[in-house]
Design a protein around this motif. Sequence first.
Motif, mmCIF file in Angstrom:
data_model
loop_
_atom_site.group_PDB
_atom_site.id
_atom_site.type_symbol
_atom_site.label_atom_id
_atom_site.label_comp_id
_atom_site.label_asym_id
_atom_site.label_seq_id
_atom_site.Cartn_x
_atom_site.Cartn_y
_atom_site.Cartn_z
ATOM 1 N N ARG A 90 1.147 -1.920 -0.107
ATOM 2 C CA ARG A 90 0.028 0.162 0.180
ATOM 3 C C ARG A 90 0.763 1.591 -0.405
ATOM 4 O O ARG A 90 0.064 2.518 0.135
ATOM 5 C CB ARG A 90 -1.134 0.037 1.525
ATOM 6 N N VAL A 91 2.566 1.294 0.504
ATOM 7 C CA VAL A 91 2.878 1.778 0.366
ATOM 8 C C VAL A 91 3.789 2.605 -0.670
ATOM 9 O O VAL A 91 4.634 1.451 -1.998
ATOM 10 C CB VAL A 91 4.075 1.568 1.531
ATOM 11 N N PRO A 92 3.256 3.764 -1.391
ATOM 12 C CA PRO A 92 5.048 4.004 -3.023
ATOM 13 C C PRO A 92 6.183 3.526 -2.390
ATOM 14 O O PRO A 92 6.012 3.907 -1.312
ATOM 15 C CB PRO A 92 4.416 5.516 -3.216
ATOM 16 N N GLY A 93 6.488 2.832 -3.488
ATOM 17 C CA GLY A 93 7.696 2.200 -3.399
ATOM 18 C C GLY A 93 8.125 0.804 -2.400
ATOM 19 O O GLY A 93 9.273 0.136 -2.600
ATOM 20 N N ARG A 94 6.470 0.472 -1.927
ATOM 21 C CA ARG A 94 7.056 -0.858 -1.093
ATOM 22 C C ARG A 94 8.206 -1.283 -0.282
ATOM 23 O O ARG A 94 8.704 -2.436 0.432
ATOM 24 C CB ARG A 94 6.238 -1.881 -2.534
ATOM 25 N N LYS A 95 8.525 -0.304 0.603
ATOM 26 C CA LYS A 95 9.644 -0.238 0.973
ATOM 27 C C LYS A 95 9.496 0.741 2.645
ATOM 28 O O LYS A 95 9.215 1.494 2.560
ATOM 29 C CB LYS A 95 10.836 -0.064 0.783
ATOM 30 N N LEU A 96 9.329 -0.516 3.777
ATOM 31 C CA LEU A 96 9.177 -0.032 4.497
ATOM 32 C C LEU A 96 9.944 -0.286 6.438
ATOM 33 O O LEU A 96 10.910 -1.376 5.977
ATOM 34 C CB LEU A 96 7.727 -0.252 5.718
ATOM 35 N N GLY A 97 10.639 0.578 6.390
ATOM 36 C CA GLY A 97 11.884 0.634 7.364
ATOM 37 C C GLY A 97 11.562 1.012 8.897
ATOM 38 O O GLY A 97 10.577 1.684 9.357
ATOM 39 N N LEU A 98 11.386 -0.508 9.651
ATOM 40 C CA LEU A 98 11.291 -0.253 11.157
ATOM 41 C C LEU A 98 11.500 0.925 12.315
ATOM 42 O O LEU A 98 13.121 0.755 11.802
ATOM 43 C CB LEU A 98 11.551 -1.543 11.689
ATOM 44 N N VAL A 99 11.487 2.013 12.885
ATOM 45 C CA VAL A 99 12.438 2.920 14.013
ATOM 46 C C VAL A 99 11.502 3.170 15.134
ATOM 47 O O VAL A 99 12.510 3.624 16.069
ATOM 48 C CB VAL A 99 12.034 4.527 12.856
ATOM 49 N N GLY A 100 10.570 2.356 15.238
ATOM 50 C CA GLY A 100 9.547 2.396 16.972
ATOM 51 C C GLY A 100 8.371 2.264 16.859
ATOM 52 O O GLY A 100 8.266 1.314 15.877
ATOM 53 N N GLN A 101 8.119 3.284 17.631
ATOM 54 C CA GLN A 101 6.585 2.361 18.033
ATOM 55 C C GLN A 101 5.953 3.299 19.578
ATOM 56 O O GLN A 101 7.190 4.400 19.982
ATOM 57 C CB GLN A 101 6.712 1.045 18.810
ATOM 58 N N ALA A 102 4.476 3.579 18.958
ATOM 59 C CA ALA A 102 3.649 4.837 19.474
ATOM 60 C C ALA A 102 2.726 4.272 20.227
ATOM 61 O O ALA A 102 2.117 3.454 20.435
ATOM 62 C CB ALA A 102 3.995 5.910 18.815
ATOM 63 N N TYR A 103 2.526 5.450 21.946
ATOM 64 C CA TYR A 103 1.188 4.753 21.856
ATOM 65 C C TYR A 103 0.821 3.394 22.535
ATOM 66 O O TYR A 103 1.765 2.609 22.523
ATOM 67 C CB TYR A 103 0.077 5.486 21.159
ATOM 68 N N THR A 104 0.401 3.312 24.196
ATOM 69 C CA THR A 104 0.105 2.290 24.649
ATOM 70 C C THR A 104 -0.465 1.148 23.783
ATOM 71 O O THR A 104 -0.985 -0.247 24.157
ATOM 72 C CB THR A 104 -0.406 2.674 26.105
ATOM 73 N N ASP A 105 -1.722 1.387 22.943
ATOM 74 C CA ASP A 105 -2.179 0.951 21.410
ATOM 75 C C ASP A 105 -1.257 0.180 20.885
ATOM 76 O O ASP A 105 -1.028 1.608 20.260
ATOM 77 C CB ASP A 105 -3.638 0.582 21.486
ATOM 78 N N PRO A 106 -0.237 -0.898 20.972
ATOM 79 C CA PRO A 106 0.649 -0.352 20.010
ATOM 80 C C PRO A 106 0.507 0.397 18.438
ATOM 81 O O PRO A 106 0.228 -0.905 17.804
ATOM 82 C CB PRO A 106 1.786 -1.251 19.751
ATOM 83 N N LEU A 107 1.555 1.101 18.008
ATOM 84 C CA LEU A 107 1.766 1.537 16.689
ATOM 85 C C LEU A 107 2.736 1.365 16.214
ATOM 86 O O LEU A 107 3.600 1.785 17.487
ATOM 87 C CB LEU A 107 0.521 2.460 17.168
ATOM 88 N N CYS A 108 3.072 0.705 15.433
ATOM 89 C CA CYS A 108 4.672 0.180 15.274
ATOM 90 C C CYS A 108 5.199 1.697 14.409
ATOM 91 O O CYS A 108 4.612 1.593 12.695
ATOM 92 C CB CYS A 108 4.973 -0.608 14.649
ATOM 93 N N LEU A 109 6.284 2.228 14.511
ATOM 94 C CA LEU A 109 6.158 3.136 13.719
ATOM 95 C C LEU A 109 7.722 3.350 11.852
ATOM 96 O O LEU A 109 8.751 2.678 12.469
ATOM 97 C CB LEU A 109 7.542 4.215 14.433
#
Length: 148
Positions: A90-109
């Motif tokens: 769903r992302v242009p370029g089709r590549k994502l790198g993990l950098v962290g997490q936010a919120y107590t209901d986890p949202l991976c950044l």
Amino acid sequence: MPAFPDDVQHSLAEAGWFEGRTVSTAGYQQDTLRRQLTWLPAAAAFLREFGGLHCYFTRQDQSTTRMHFEIQQAAALLDMHRLRTEYEPRVPGRKLGLVGQAYTDPLCLLVDTHGAFYGACEEGIYHIADTVPLALEAIVMDLPFRQL
């Protein structure tokens, strides 16, 4: 780096961030590759400045929450199969790198090849913002994200 809004600046400074901060990304890169995730230059640049920070802030519902920039902790929450089969397409370029997490209901950044920020969770994937300052502002200020 452009100035952050006061609330964002305060959260980052409390966590140990300062303009010009630089940390080694070697451990983050090793952890990323060991998990068979993509190591992107945009992720490296972000983690070089913000890696290791744990920020606490208050959401609009007055709950206290956090965001952190630790690959190992965030990767424990990320469904790798879903990342590759549902989110990256769903992302242009089709590549994502993990950098962290936010919120107590986890949202991976995650960041893409151009440095745009995304958040992945059980409900799906969201576009947070196109730049680091706007992404950190959106997270800390609890602004709405666009679901993809």
